[in-house]
Scaffold this active site. Structure first.
Site, PDB file in Angstrom:
ATOM      1  CG  HIS A 142      -1.900   1.033   1.349  1.00  0.00           C
ATOM      2  ND1 HIS A 142      -1.590   2.345   1.662  1.00  0.00           N
ATOM      3  CD2 HIS A 142      -3.251   1.004   1.198  1.00  0.00           C
ATOM      4  CE1 HIS A 142      -2.695   3.065   1.704  1.00  0.00           C
ATOM      5  NE2 HIS A 142      -3.721   2.283   1.411  1.00  0.00           N
ATOM      6  CG  ASP A 214       0.612  -1.516   6.564  1.00  0.00           C
ATOM      7  OD1 ASP A 214      -0.327  -1.492   7.390  1.00  0.00           O
ATOM      8  OD2 ASP A 214       0.510  -1.030   5.418  1.00  0.00           O
ATOM      9  CD  GLN A 217      -6.782  -3.805   4.715  1.00  0.00           C
ATOM     10  OE1 GLN A 217      -7.715  -4.517   5.088  1.00  0.00           O
ATOM     11  NE2 GLN A 217      -6.977  -2.561   4.301  1.00  0.00           N
ATOM     12  CE  LYS A 240      -7.073   0.682   6.234  1.00  0.00           C
ATOM     13  NZ  LYS A 240      -8.156   0.982   5.267  1.00  0.00           N
ATOM     14  CB  CYS A 382      -3.753   3.512  -1.726  1.00  0.00           C
ATOM     15  SG  CYS A 382      -4.898   4.886  -1.570  1.00  0.00           S
TER      16      CYS A 382
END
Length: 430
Positions: A142, A214, A217, A240, A382
């Site tokens: 991303h 990261d 998600q 999220k 993105c």
């Protein structure tokens, strides 16, 4: 169709039938209560229907416990850290106590620091200013986990068609020249595929680098333990993680954060200020100048507590069953192609991204929304380099699942895509 999705399976064995029925019941209802369930939305013909949310990967709805926490704290909203009034004491306790909740939720080390930010992008930009050396990153990331490092001259590794070859390329890059950090995604925001984090952490450490994950998600779908995985830094977003109130987190080792210049210069980040000098505080305060997002942080802590209270294995089974149902359904529709990065990914979270042959992604997404009240994402998410290497520069359609998803919505989406393809074939969609 696999047995876990078929309520008629194993009807000759009482135990197997009972297990199968329980599974069917589980996916026929949301796994947890979220805000917006039962929301009525308008359709193009002037009627209304119940909204089917397949955009969890962009912004997840609030869990019921999160909404309740914010409502409880809102009457006490006041300044933190420096107020002597009772409301200020309540907010300060809530804000600082949230650090312990987040640290426990992600299995942080006792000396790790929890810095509250606006979102994952903010967290990664913060850390990018603290890394004392080169960063290695994959090209599939991303933009939030690509652009901050590229701005600092990151070494970008091109992912291969398999996880195994991708890891070999990472090792080769780390061995070719020393690096301070390996920055990777926990789960792809395009395909949901998950990398073997513990293995990559070991690789990074053996090559003298630290690892940043990261987790934007990954955390809404999988429990993460920094100690068990060997992860040095983790970034994620409240919006999220079922806490859409504008807070994010960077959690990890303190030394780089303590040595770096403050992310923002301002009140709250200092120990002492004179007309010609500044003594900065240590992390996390060092990087949290200004009035913090007290309600957002409280919401994030409430989400962590709520998710920690769920049965992780059952939640994962619920998601996997829905995801398999969605994949099976879409795969059976003529002209639909599902996107994947690797042929050997060890796991995948509830994200299914697809294209319809000969159709623009926005055309598909608009049809689903306008005629069926179904919310999906379309575009390049993105992640432009990844979509380009997948041969989808024009974008794709992403359907993402969450705790509020259930089988009726999955079936509704599959039926709507099938109807779209048939209507497009017959020339009646426009």
């Amino acid at each position: 169709m696999t047995a876990v999705l078929d309520p008629t399976c194993a009807d000759t064995a009482d135990t197997a039938a009972a297990t199968c029925a329980a599974t069917a019941t589980r996916i026929d209802a949301p796994f947890a209560e979220v805000s917006g369930a039962g929301l009525s939305v308008p359709l193009a013909d002037g009627s209304t229907c119940t909204y089917a949310n397949f955009d969890y990967a962009a912004s997840a709805p609030a869990l019921a416990q999160v909404t309740a926490r914010v409502q409880d704290l809102l009457p006490y909203y006041a300044s933190v850290h420096r107020g002597a009034g009772y409301a200020s004491q309540v907010c300060t306790a809530s804000y600082e106590g949230a650090r312990d909740v987040v640290a426990e939720f992600v299995g942080a080390r006792s000396d790790d620091v929890v810095v509250f930010t606006r979102n994952t992008t903010d967290s990664l930009n913060l850390l990018a200013g603290c890394v004392p050396g080169d960063t290695v990153v994959l090209d599939i990331e991303h933009h939030a986990n690509l652009l901050p490092w590229k701005r600092n001259g990151a070494r970008v590794v091109e992912a291969a068609d398999t996880v195994e070859e991708t890891i070999r390329r990472i090792v080769a890059e780390l061995c070719a020249k020393p690096a301070a950090l390996l920055a990777i995604t926990g789960a792809s925001n395009v395909t949901g595929e998950v990398l073997p984090i513990a293995r990559l952490a070991q690789v990074a450490h053996e090559c003298g680098a630290r690892i940043l994950v990261d987790g934007a998600q990954l955390l809404p779908h999988r429990r993460v333990d920094l100690v068990a995985l060997g992860v040095d830094y983790l970034a994620f977003s409240g919006h999220k993680l079922y806490a859409p109130f504008g807070a994010g987190v960077l959690v990890g080792r303190a030394d780089w954060l303590d040595a770096a210049e403050p992310y923002l210069a301002g009140g709250g980040a200092t120990r002492d200020v004179s007309s010609d000098s500044v003594e900065w505080a240590a992390a996390p305060q060092r990087h949290e100048a200004g009035t913090p997002n007290v309600l957002g942080v409280a919401a994030l802590a409430a989400a962590c507590e709520a998710l920690a209270g769920l049965d992780a294995e059952q939640a994962q089974a619920h998601e996997r069953a829905l995801c398999e149902r969605l994949v099976d359904g879409l795969s059976a529709v003529e002209g639909v192609e599902l996107l994947r990065i690797w042929s050997d990914a060890p796991d995948s979270v509830g994200i299914v991204t697809f294209t319809v042959d000969g159709c623009e992604p926005r055309e598909v997404a608009s049809y689903l929304a306008d005629l069926h009240g179904i919310g999906v994402r379309d575009g390049r998410f993105c992640a432009h380099p990844l979509l380009a290497r997948l041969g989808r520069r024009e974008g794709a359609v992403r359907a993402s699942l969450g705790l509020g998803s259930h089988s009726a919505d999955v079936d509704r989406l599959v039926a709507a895509v099938r109807e779209f393809v048939a209507a497009r074939r017959d020339g009646v969609t426009g």
